[in-house]
Design an enzyme around this catalytic site. Structure first.
Site, short mmCIF file in Angstrom:
data_model
loop_
_atom_site.label_atom_id
_atom_site.label_comp_id
_atom_site.label_asym_id
_atom_site.label_seq_id
_atom_site.Cartn_x
_atom_site.Cartn_y
_atom_site.Cartn_z
N VAL A 195 0.84 -1.20 0.00
CA VAL A 195 0.00 0.00 0.00
C VAL A 195 0.87 1.25 0.00
O VAL A 195 1.99 1.24 0.52
CB VAL A 195 -0.96 0.00 1.22
N CYS A 196 0.35 2.32 -0.59
CA CYS A 196 0.98 3.63 -0.55
C CYS A 196 -0.12 4.68 -0.40
O CYS A 196 -1.22 4.36 0.04
CB CYS A 196 1.84 3.87 -1.78
N HIS A 197 0.14 5.89 -0.80
CA HIS A 197 -0.85 6.95 -0.66
C HIS A 197 -2.01 6.80 -1.64
O HIS A 197 -3.17 6.76 -1.25
CB HIS A 197 -0.19 8.32 -0.83
#
Length: 94
Positions: A58-60
């Site tokens: 996951v990231c932004h």
């Protein structure tokens, strides 16, 4: 590349989530229990991961997690990209 929606991740029992955002971004909130390995150092930290386990990346917004997922896939890791990143996450944030 396998992908998963944030709503599906929230229903999983004990998923191993790797957050590839930078430290200052993670300080604004992260998924409980997620492991922070910034994309900028992932190539050095990937050896700490177990290839036999499944990881959700996951990231932004989902762009960096795509890069991280492809990178780890190319090195033999079992990874799934969380589509939409933290922008789509509706669960608890710590």
């Amino acid at each position: 590349m396998r992908e998963i929606r944030s709503t599906e991740v929230g229903k999983l029992k004990n998923p191993i989530i790797i957050d590839v955002r930078e430290d200052d971004e993670v300080r604004t909130g992260k998924i409980p229990g997620s492991i922070n390995i910034p994309l900028s150092i992932l190539e050095f930290k990937m050896y700490d991961l177990d290839k036999a386990k499944e990881y959700i990346i996951v990231c932004h917004s989902g762009a960096r997690s795509i890069l991280a997922t492809r990178f780890l896939l190319n090195h033999g890791y079992n990874v799934i990209n969380m589509v939409g990143g933290m922008l789509d996450w509706k669960g608890i944030v710590v």
